[in-house]
Design a protein around this motif. Structure first.
Motif, PDB file in Angstrom:
ATOM      1  N   LYS A 116      -1.294  -0.603   6.572  1.00  0.00           N
ATOM      2  CA  LYS A 116      -2.196  -1.434   5.781  1.00  0.00           C
ATOM      3  C   LYS A 116      -3.332  -0.570   5.259  1.00  0.00           C
ATOM      4  N   THR A 117      -3.709  -0.805   4.019  1.00  0.00           N
ATOM      5  CA  THR A 117      -4.798  -0.044   3.414  1.00  0.00           C
ATOM      6  C   THR A 117      -5.846  -0.999   2.877  1.00  0.00           C
ATOM      7  N   LEU A 118      -7.081  -0.546   2.851  1.00  0.00           N
ATOM      8  CA  LEU A 118      -8.206  -1.364   2.409  1.00  0.00           C
ATOM      9  C   LEU A 118      -8.802  -0.795   1.130  1.00  0.00           C
ATOM     10  N   PHE A 146     -10.325  -5.750  -0.269  1.00  0.00           N
ATOM     11  CA  PHE A 146      -9.009  -6.291  -0.580  1.00  0.00           C
ATOM     12  C   PHE A 146      -8.025  -5.443   0.216  1.00  0.00           C
ATOM     13  N   ALA A 147      -7.100  -6.072   0.917  1.00  0.00           N
ATOM     14  CA  ALA A 147      -6.184  -5.344   1.794  1.00  0.00           C
ATOM     15  C   ALA A 147      -4.741  -5.519   1.330  1.00  0.00           C
ATOM     16  N   TYR A 148      -3.912  -4.500   1.615  1.00  0.00           N
ATOM     17  CA  TYR A 148      -2.494  -4.532   1.235  1.00  0.00           C
ATOM     18  C   TYR A 148      -1.660  -3.898   2.340  1.00  0.00           C
ATOM     19  N   MET A 149      -0.534  -4.527   2.646  1.00  0.00           N
ATOM     20  CA  MET A 149       0.446  -3.911   3.542  1.00  0.00           C
ATOM     21  C   MET A 149       1.483  -3.211   2.675  1.00  0.00           C
ATOM     22  N   THR A 150       1.848  -1.986   3.045  1.00  0.00           N
ATOM     23  CA  THR A 150       2.822  -1.224   2.264  1.00  0.00           C
ATOM     24  C   THR A 150       3.978  -0.762   3.145  1.00  0.00           C
ATOM     25  N   HIS A 159       9.137  10.337  -0.794  1.00  0.00           N
ATOM     26  CA  HIS A 159       8.031   9.447  -0.459  1.00  0.00           C
ATOM     27  C   HIS A 159       7.940   8.326  -1.492  1.00  0.00           C
ATOM     28  N   LEU A 160       8.713   7.267  -1.271  1.00  0.00           N
ATOM     29  CA  LEU A 160       8.752   6.130  -2.186  1.00  0.00           C
ATOM     30  C   LEU A 160       8.120   4.920  -1.527  1.00  0.00           C
ATOM     31  N   THR A 161       7.313   4.188  -2.276  1.00  0.00           N
ATOM     32  CA  THR A 161       6.758   2.924  -1.794  1.00  0.00           C
ATOM     33  C   THR A 161       7.685   1.805  -2.239  1.00  0.00           C
ATOM     34  N   PHE A 162       8.179   1.028  -1.268  1.00  0.00           N
ATOM     35  CA  PHE A 162       9.162  -0.017  -1.534  1.00  0.00           C
ATOM     36  C   PHE A 162       8.531  -1.380  -1.774  1.00  0.00           C
ATOM     37  N   LEU A 163       7.449  -1.626  -1.081  1.00  0.00           N
ATOM     38  CA  LEU A 163       6.887  -2.967  -1.074  1.00  0.00           C
ATOM     39  C   LEU A 163       5.379  -2.898  -0.898  1.00  0.00           C
ATOM     40  N   VAL A 164       4.667  -3.730  -1.645  1.00  0.00           N
ATOM     41  CA  VAL A 164       3.224  -3.880  -1.482  1.00  0.00           C
ATOM     42  C   VAL A 164       2.942  -5.372  -1.321  1.00  0.00           C
ATOM     43  N   ILE A 165       2.303  -5.750  -0.219  1.00  0.00           N
ATOM     44  CA  ILE A 165       2.014  -7.157   0.065  1.00  0.00           C
ATOM     45  C   ILE A 165       0.501  -7.362   0.068  1.00  0.00           C
ATOM     46  N   PRO A 166      -0.028  -8.198  -0.838  1.00  0.00           N
ATOM     47  CA  PRO A 166      -1.470  -8.514  -0.768  1.00  0.00           C
ATOM     48  C   PRO A 166      -1.766  -9.224   0.555  1.00  0.00           C
ATOM     49  N   TRP A 167      -2.784  -8.749   1.248  1.00  0.00           N
ATOM     50  CA  TRP A 167      -3.050  -9.230   2.607  1.00  0.00           C
ATOM     51  C   TRP A 167      -4.255 -10.165   2.621  1.00  0.00           C
ATOM     52  N   LYS A 168      -4.096 -11.309   3.274  1.00  0.00           N
ATOM     53  CA  LYS A 168      -5.173 -12.297   3.366  1.00  0.00           C
ATOM     54  C   LYS A 168      -5.722 -12.336   4.780  1.00  0.00           C
ATOM     55  N   ASP A 169      -6.871 -12.963   4.913  1.00  0.00           N
ATOM     56  CA  ASP A 169      -7.570 -13.028   6.196  1.00  0.00           C
ATOM     57  C   ASP A 169      -6.725 -13.623   7.316  1.00  0.00           C
ATOM     58  N   ASN A 170      -5.934 -14.637   6.987  1.00  0.00           N
ATOM     59  CA  ASN A 170      -5.172 -15.351   8.017  1.00  0.00           C
ATOM     60  C   ASN A 170      -3.722 -14.881   8.130  1.00  0.00           C
ATOM     61  N   ASP A 171      -3.348 -13.795   7.462  1.00  0.00           N
ATOM     62  CA  ASP A 171      -1.974 -13.290   7.539  1.00  0.00           C
ATOM     63  C   ASP A 171      -1.710 -12.654   8.902  1.00  0.00           C
ATOM     64  N   ASP A 175       4.622 -11.277  10.844  1.00  0.00           N
ATOM     65  CA  ASP A 175       5.293 -11.812   9.654  1.00  0.00           C
ATOM     66  C   ASP A 175       5.448 -10.733   8.586  1.00  0.00           C
ATOM     67  N   GLY A 176       4.426  -9.891   8.429  1.00  0.00           N
ATOM     68  CA  GLY A 176       4.508  -8.805   7.450  1.00  0.00           C
ATOM     69  C   GLY A 176       5.598  -7.811   7.799  1.00  0.00           C
ATOM     70  N   ILE A 177       5.705  -7.463   9.084  1.00  0.00           N
ATOM     71  CA  ILE A 177       6.745  -6.516   9.517  1.00  0.00           C
ATOM     72  C   ILE A 177       8.132  -7.118   9.325  1.00  0.00           C
ATOM     73  N   LYS A 178       8.280  -8.401   9.620  1.00  0.00           N
ATOM     74  CA  LYS A 178       9.572  -9.073   9.401  1.00  0.00           C
ATOM     75  C   LYS A 178       9.972  -9.008   7.927  1.00  0.00           C
ATOM     76  N   THR A 179       9.010  -9.244   7.033  1.00  0.00           N
ATOM     77  CA  THR A 179       9.290  -9.184   5.593  1.00  0.00           C
ATOM     78  C   THR A 179       9.774  -7.791   5.196  1.00  0.00           C
ATOM     79  N   CYS A 180       9.121  -6.767   5.729  1.00  0.00           N
ATOM     80  CA  CYS A 180       9.485  -5.389   5.399  1.00  0.00           C
ATOM     81  C   CYS A 180      10.877  -5.039   5.918  1.00  0.00           C
ATOM     82  N   VAL A 181      11.157  -5.382   7.165  1.00  0.00           N
ATOM     83  CA  VAL A 181      12.457  -5.062   7.775  1.00  0.00           C
ATOM     84  C   VAL A 181      13.580  -5.801   7.049  1.00  0.00           C
TER      85      VAL A 181
END
Length: 385
Positions: A116-118, A146-150, A159-171, A175-181
């Motif tokens: 996750k990056t900020l 603003f945060a994002y899971m990558t 070094h390819l980025t496959f997915l970027v998920i906008p991250w919210k306070d209550n995420d 669940d994010g790891i399940k989406t990535c896998v």
């Protein structure tokens, strides 16, 4: 357009083609992102403008003042604010994969990293209306981000980025790891090792990864007297440890304690304990430390993404996410070009000439191609306008 590469394919020379391929990037974006219909300007003009703004590290408003060929900044921002966020999120992985086409091969196993990056935000946050703005430790003179899971492949030269998920306070991290896998599996790829940092050190995440049979590697959080006792001595070792042992759902994990002798480095001596949670990866301490170093490739993707990041002060999460996504699209396409056209002609594994086509060179070419569509105004013309 094919996403995956072909096995045993030969390297073909296409030196007569442009290295930048701005129009190809525009087509990929335009095919998957819905823009509102304009009366005088088509969506591709706006896309070109946003890419030019990203490559020149400018804002779309600043670019409008410097060039002729774009609509007013109000019109440009109207286009961007009306992007469908839900569709942008759902299609982001398709766009990123198309930008980096020809590198990954279906059915093969790769090393992946999730992080996750900020991104700092300096405006005012309304606690009730801004779930997209999260609070964290002070960084870059602010505590709002603003945060994002990558999700990225971190194999060497891939070094390819496959997915970027906008991250919210209550995420939720799980669940994010399940989406990535699930995305990795849906693409027909295998996981050689999934590398995570300590932020994801929880029993629920370890349980999910073990139940899903996902090989993984993560640094240990040294909590509890029992664990601290085991992380002593002067020899590397592996041992079992139970997380949440007093709860209803204890989780057993395997830990490898890698001993590092400092030997006077930075004026220090003695031993350091580098402990990792391991599952279905090589348990050699030296191999584990060498493997985990690949995880830092995901950190380098953020550094590179900042080199093609458009400036904005908006609070709109859609515009923020769109700009952040563009920086990774540019980066993936750059990696794809390097992989196809800057590889050594030799037998055996593909080796890339890393220094022959740096990212700033690619960005310069994209800007030059953008100026073929937008007239760069002189200082006198800017003053008159």
């Amino acid at each position: 357009m094919a996403i995956f590469g072909q096995k045993n394919s030969k390297i073909q020379s296409d030196t007569g083609l442009k290295l930048g391929k701005l129009e190809l990037i525009c087509d990929i974006i335009e095919d998957h992102i819905s823009f509102p219909d304009g009366r005088y300007y088509d969506s591709k003009t706006i896309v070109r403008g946003t890419i030019a703004a990203a490559c020149s590290k400018n804002s779309i408003s600043g670019l409008v003042k410097m060039t002729d060929g774009l609509p007013s900044h109000t019109t440009c921002l109207k286009y961007l604010h009306n992007i469908d966020m839900e569709k942008l999120e759902s299609d982001s992985s398709k766009i990123l994969l198309l930008a980096g086409e020809g590198i990954i091969i279906e059915g093969r196993a790769y090393n992946f990293a999730i992080d996750k990056t900020l991104k700092p935000y300096y405006g005012v946050k309304d606690e009730e209306e801004d779930p997209n703005i999260i609070r964290n430790k002070k960084k870059a003179s602010t505590t709002k981000f603003f945060a994002y899971m990558t999700l990225s492949i971190v194999d060497q030269d891939k070094h390819l980025t496959f997915l970027v998920i906008p991250w919210k306070d209550n995420d939720n991290n799980l669940d994010g790891i399940k989406t990535c896998v699930e995305l990795i599996w849906s693409l027909g790829l295998k996981i050689k090792c999934l590398m995570l940092d300590r932020e994801f050190y929880t029993g629920k995440i370890f349980s999910y990864l073990k139940e899903s049979d996902v090989p993984h590697l993560m640094p240990v959080k040294q909590h509890g007297e029992e664990l601290k006792k085991n992380l002593k001595g002067k020899k590397s070792k592996s041992f079992k440890h139970t997380l949440n042992s007093k709860s209803k759902f204890p989780v057993e994990i395997e830990i490898v304690d890698c001993i590092v002798y400092q030997m006077g480095k930075k004026g220090k001596n003695g031993v350091l304990h580098r402990a990792f949670v391991v599952y279905k990866v090589c348990k050699s301490p030296k191999s584990i430390r060498r493997l985990y170093k690949h995880r830092f490739a995901i950190e380098s993707t953020y550094v590179l993404a900042n080199k093609s990041g458009a400036r904005t002060s908006t609070k709109d999460p859609v515009v923020r996410f769109y700009y952040f996504l563009i920086s990774f699209i540019i980066q993936n396409h750059w990696v794809s070009i390097k992989w196809k056209r800057f590889a050594k002609l030799q037998r055996g594994p593909k080796v890339i000439y890393r220094d022959r086509f740096p990212l700033h060179h690619f960005i310069t070419i994209l800007i030059k191609e953008a100026w073929e569509h937008f007239h760069l105004l002189s200082l006198n013309e800017i003053a008159i306008s």
